[in-house]
Write a protein that holds these residues in place. Structure first.
Motif, short mmCIF file in Angstrom:
data_model
loop_
_atom_site.label_atom_id
_atom_site.label_comp_id
_atom_site.label_asym_id
_atom_site.label_seq_id
_atom_site.Cartn_x
_atom_site.Cartn_y
_atom_site.Cartn_z
N GLY A 163 0.89 -1.10 -0.01
CA GLY A 163 -0.16 0.04 -0.29
C GLY A 163 0.59 1.41 0.02
N THR A 164 0.28 2.34 0.10
CA THR A 164 0.98 3.57 0.18
C THR A 164 0.43 4.63 1.03
OG1 THR A 164 -0.59 4.51 -1.65
CG2 THR A 164 1.58 3.51 -2.25
N ILE A 165 1.37 5.29 1.58
CA ILE A 165 1.01 6.32 2.56
C ILE A 165 1.25 7.86 2.18
CG2 ILE A 165 1.70 7.11 5.00
CD1 ILE A 165 2.43 4.64 6.01
N ASP A 166 0.27 8.51 1.95
CA ASP A 166 0.25 9.92 1.28
C ASP A 166 0.32 11.01 2.53
OD1 ASP A 166 0.37 12.07 -0.40
OD2 ASP A 166 -1.78 11.81 -1.10
N VAL A 167 1.59 11.55 2.71
CA VAL A 167 1.64 12.47 4.00
C VAL A 167 1.59 13.95 3.50
CG1 VAL A 167 3.07 13.18 5.87
CG2 VAL A 167 3.29 10.81 5.16
N THR A 168 0.48 14.59 3.98
CA THR A 168 0.39 16.00 3.75
C THR A 168 0.27 16.91 4.79
OG1 THR A 168 -1.98 15.70 3.83
CG2 THR A 168 -1.04 15.26 1.69
N GLY A 169 0.23 18.12 4.59
CA GLY A 169 0.11 19.08 5.63
C GLY A 169 1.32 19.37 6.69
N GLU A 209 6.78 20.30 17.55
CA GLU A 209 6.34 18.94 18.15
C GLU A 209 6.34 17.76 17.28
OE1 GLU A 209 2.43 19.29 20.49
OE2 GLU A 209 3.20 20.86 21.65
N PRO A 210 6.95 16.67 17.62
CA PRO A 210 6.63 15.74 16.64
C PRO A 210 5.46 15.13 16.39
CG PRO A 210 7.84 14.96 18.83
CD PRO A 210 7.64 16.52 18.79
N PHE A 211 5.10 14.76 15.31
CA PHE A 211 3.99 14.23 14.92
C PHE A 211 4.20 12.68 14.81
CE2 PHE A 211 1.11 12.26 11.78
CZ PHE A 211 -0.03 12.79 12.01
N PRO A 224 -4.26 8.51 3.21
CA PRO A 224 -3.83 9.85 3.53
C PRO A 224 -3.60 10.19 5.25
CG PRO A 224 -6.12 9.85 3.36
CD PRO A 224 -5.81 8.31 3.30
N VAL A 225 -2.46 10.87 5.38
CA VAL A 225 -2.10 10.98 6.71
C VAL A 225 -1.90 12.79 6.69
CG1 VAL A 225 -0.49 10.83 8.59
CG2 VAL A 225 -1.34 8.95 7.20
N GLN A 226 -2.72 13.44 7.49
CA GLN A 226 -2.55 15.12 7.58
C GLN A 226 -1.74 15.04 8.89
OE1 GLN A 226 -3.83 17.13 5.49
NE2 GLN A 226 -3.34 19.00 6.86
N ALA A 227 -0.44 15.33 8.38
CA ALA A 227 0.68 15.46 9.46
C ALA A 227 0.87 16.88 9.64
CB ALA A 227 1.90 14.82 9.15
N THR A 228 -0.04 17.52 10.46
CA THR A 228 0.07 18.95 10.88
C THR A 228 1.09 18.95 12.18
OG1 THR A 228 -2.04 19.47 10.01
CG2 THR A 228 -1.18 21.13 11.54
#
Length: 610
Positions: A163-169, A209-211, A224-228
Motif C-alpha cells: 500500500g501507500t501512505i500519502d503524507v500531507t500538511g 512538536e513531533p507528529f 492519507p495522513v494529515q501531519a500538521t
C-alpha cells in the motif's frame, strides 16, 4: 527444499550457464521467479546448444558486465560480491546474501544483480522494496520477453501486498520516518510505499512538536495522513558531540537532525539519540533527557557496530526498549555492538515482553515479540454509561383468559393480537450489567363468538340460556424496573428482565341470543362494560443487534410478557340489558380476563448510549 528452490530461481536470474552448473537434475533453467506461496515450477528448458561455450563463473555467464561498460577491476569485484551472494543464498542466509547482491548492484547495476536483489527482498517479505526493485529491472534493462513477462507477473502480485501512505500538511523539510525507516523529507516525491499492515508514522522538524500516528494499510490502498506540526510551547536545547571529534550524523528519535557537533531545540522529555557514520561506524541508542529552558549536552563515542537488529512488536504501536533505552514506538531497526542485548516491548494493557539477544559480528537478527493482553489492566475496563432505548413490539397471545375466553361447544375464539411500545433507560457498568426503569403502553384485542352464556331477567331466579359474542380490548400503561446484561460491540447481545405493574382497562362489548321463558328467541342488544385492570408483570427479553454508529445500535428481540392479577377484571353486573318479554336482564359478574395471561412480543429496538 524451499531454500534449494529459491537458490534455483536466483541462479536462473543470473543466466543459463550458471543455472546448468549449479542446479540439481530436477531444476528448471529459465523458469520465472515466483512468490513464496507457489509450489510448482514450469517444465525444464534446454540450453541453446548453438551458443558458444562460456565459463560458468565468467562475468558474462553470470549476467554481469552486459549492460554498462566499466573497468575490468570493478567488474571483477562486482562479480565476487555476486558469487558470494549466491553462495550465502545456497546456505540459506537470506539477509547476508541480500547485502552482497546490493553491493554488487551498487558497484555495477546489472540485470542479474537487480533481479536477484528483488527476489531476495520478496523472500524477506520486504514487499515494498522488492516492488521498487522489480520496477527498476523493467525500467533499466533490456530483458527477454519471457523474463519481462515473469517480472510483470511478480509486480502485479506484489502490488496486491503493498500500500501507500500519502503524507500531507507537514512543514517543508520535515523528516519522515515510517516503521523505524527514514523515508526522506516533506514533501515526498511520491506517496510512500509500505508493505500491507500496521505502521507507525513519525514526522519531525526542529522547533515543532513531533507528529506520530499509527495507521493500517491494506494492499493496493492509499492512506492519507494529515501531519500538521505544532510549534513547541515548552522546549529545551540538546547538544550532541562525538567524543573524539569525528563527524557523524545525529539521529534523534530515529530521525536525522544534523551532524556532529549539533545543537537544536526539542520538546521537553526523554529522547533517544544515536550517531551514524560511514560504513558501520555509529553509537548505540542513548537516552537524552531534555528539560525546559535548559541545555543538555550529550557526548557519544562513535565505534564499529558490526551487528544489526530489527524488532517487530505486536501490537504494532508498542514502545521498544533496547538495553533500557526507549528507542521509539513500532518497528525499530538499527546497528548494535556484537554481544548480548536486552530487548523489551511495552504497551498499555499488555504484559511487558522481554528477550535477551546475542548478536555475532556481521549478523542481522530479527526479533518478533507479541505481547499478551493484561485483562486486569485499566485500559480494558469499559467505563459505565447511560443507555436509552425505545422499542416497538407486536403482541401475540393464545387467550386473554377469563370466563369470556372459555370456549366450548360450537363457539369460535380468535387469537389475541395487539402491539406494545416501551421506553427504557439504564445505568450500565463496564461489565455490561445494567439497572434501569421502563415505561410503556400496550393494546390487545380478542373476539369470541357463540360461547355459552346466561342472561338473568330482573326478579327471576332462572336465567335465559343462550350464546353470546364478546369483543375484548385490553389497554394500559406499564411501569417497571429492569436488570440486564449487555455484551458485545459490533454485534451486541442483551438480556433484560423487567418487573412492574400494568394499570389499564378492559372493554368488553357483548351481544347475545337467548331463549325467553315463553320459548321465544330474544336478541340482547350490544352493551359495553369497562372494567379496571391492574396486573403485576414480568417481561424477560433477549435481543441481538448491530452497532451502526459510535453510540447507536439497532436490534431485534422477543419479550415474554407475563401478567398476574391479584383480582381479575369482571363484567359490570349493574348494566341492564333489554330482555324482550322477560323485561330487563343482566349478565353475571364473571371475569372478562384471566388472572394469569401470557403474551409473546417480538419487536425491534433502537438504542443510544452515552
Amino acid at each position: 527444499m524451499r531454500r534449494r528452490r529459491l537458490f534455483s530461481l536466483i541462479a536462473m536470474a543470473a543466466g543459463p550457464s550458471i543455472a546448468l552448473a549449479s542446479l540439481p537434475a530436477h531444476a528448471q533453467p529459465g523458469a520465472p521467479p515466483a512468490p513464496p506461496p507457489r509450489e510448482a515450477n514450469p517444465a525444464p528448458a534446454a540450453p541453446d546448444e548453438a551458443a558458444p561455450a562460456q565459463d560458468p563463473a565468467s562475468p558474462r555467464a553470470l549476467g554481469l558486465g552486459e549492460e554498462v561498460p566499466v573497468s575490468e577491476a570493478v567488474r571483477q569485484e562486482a562479480l565476487q560480491h555476486f558469487k558470494k551472494g549466491l553462495d550465502l543464498l545456497q546456505q540459506g542466509a537470506l539477509a547476508p546474501s541480500l547485502a552482497e547482491f546490493m553491493v554488487s548492484r551498487k558497484m555495477f547495476p546489472t540485470r542479474a544483480a537487480t533481479r536477484n536483489t528483488a527476489i531476495v527482498l520478496r523472500e524477506l517479505r520486504r514487499y515494498d522494496e522488492a516492488l521498487d526493485m522489480f520496477e527498476a529491472f523493467l525500467r533499466d534493462f533490456n530483458a527477454s520477453a519471457a523474463e519481462r513477462t515473469a517480472v510483470q507477473r511478480d509486480i502485479a502480485e506484489l502490488r496486491a501486498r503493498v500500500g501507500t501512505i500519502d503524507v500531507t500538511g507537514a512543514e517543508p523539510g520535515a523528516s519522515i520516518v515510517v516503521s523505524g525507516e527514514d523515508r526522506g523529507q516533506y514533501p515526498p516525491f511520491k506517496p510512500i510505499r509500505v508493505p500491507a499492515g500496521a505502521h507507525v508514522i513519525r514526522v519531525f522538524k526542529e522547533g515543532f512538536e513531533p507528529f506520530e500516528r499509527r495507521v493500517d494499510v491494506a494492499g493496493g490502498q492509499t492512506v492519507p495522513v494529515q501531519a500538521t506540526l505544532r510549534r513547541l510551547l515548552r522546549s529545551g536545547r540538546l547538544r550532541v558531540v562525538e567524543g573524539t571529534g569525528r563527524t557523524a550524523d545525529v539521529l534523534v528519535d530515529n530521525v536525522v537532525v544534523g551532524r556532529t557537533p549539533w545543537i537544536g531545540t526539542l520538546s521537553v522529555g526523554n529522547h533517544m539519540v544515536t550517531l551514524r557514520g560511514e560504513g558501520k561506524l555509529g553509537s548505540q541508542p542513548t537516552a537524552a533527557p531534555v528539560r525546559p529552558q535548559e541545555l543538555t549536552t550529550l557526548s557519544l563515542l562513535a565505534e564499529e557496530l558490526d551487528a544489526s537488529l530489527r524488532v517487530n512488536p505486536t501490537p504494532p504501536g508498542a514502545s521498544v526498549w533496547i538495553n533500557s533505552v526507549n528507542v521509539g514506538n513500532g518497528v525499530w531497526l538499527g546497528r548494535l555492538k556484537k554481544g548480548q542485548h536486552h530487548v523489551e516491548v511495552k504497551a498499555d494493557g499488555f504484559v511487558t515482553g522481554a528477550r535477551d539477544v546475542t548478536l555475532d559480528s556481521g549478523e542481522r537478527e530479527v526479533v518478533t515479540l507479541q505481547l499478551e493482553r493484561d485483562e486486569d489492566a485499566p485500559i480494558w475496563r469499559i467505563p459505565p454509561k447511560i443507555a436509552l432505548d425505545v422499542s416497538a413490539s407486536f403482541l401475540l397471545a393464545p387467550t386473554l383468559g377469563g370466563d369470556v375466553a372459555g370456549c366450548s361447544g360450537g363457539c369460535a375464539r380468535s387469537i389475541a393480537l395487539g402491539s406494545a411500545a416501551f421506553l427504557h433507560g439504564a445505568y450500565e457498568l463496564g461489565s455490561g450489567l445494567g439497572f434501569g426503569v421502563e415505561v410503556g403502553g400496550l393494546m390487545a384485542f380478542q373476539g369470541v363468538e357463540g360461547r355459552d352464556a346466561e342472561l338473568y331477567p330482573v326478579g327471576v331466579s332462572d336465567p335465559d340460556r343462550g350464546s353470546a359474542d364478546d369483543d375484548l380490548r385490553l389497554s394500559g400503561a406499564l411501569f417497571g424496573a429492569t436488570v440486564g446484561y449487555h455484551v458485545g460491540q459490533r454485534f451486541p447481545f442483551q438480556f433484560l428482565l423487567g418487573a412492574g405493574v400494568l394499570v389499564g382497562q378492559v372493554r368488553d362489548e357483548r351481544s347475545g341470543k337467548f331463549t325467553a321463558r315463553d320459548g321465544s328467541t330474544l336478541y340482547a342488544e350490544p352493551a359495553a362494560a369497562f372494567s379496571s385492570a391492574t396486573y403485576l408483570f414480568l417481561d424477560p427479553e433477549v435481543r441481538i443487534g448491530a452497532r451502526f454508529a459510535e453510540h447507536f445500535e439497532i436490534s431485534a428481540g422477543a419479550k415474554l410478557l407475563v401478567l398476574i392479577a391479584p383480582e381479575p377484571p369482571k363484567w359490570d353486573s349493574t348494566i341492564e340489558i333489554p330482555a324482550s318479554t322477560d323485561g330487563i336482564g343482566t349478565y353475571r359478574s364473571d371475569p372478562v380476563m384471566g388472572d394469569l395471561v401470557f403474551m409473546i412480543a417480538p419487536g425491534v429496538n433502537l438504542r443510544y448510549d452515552f
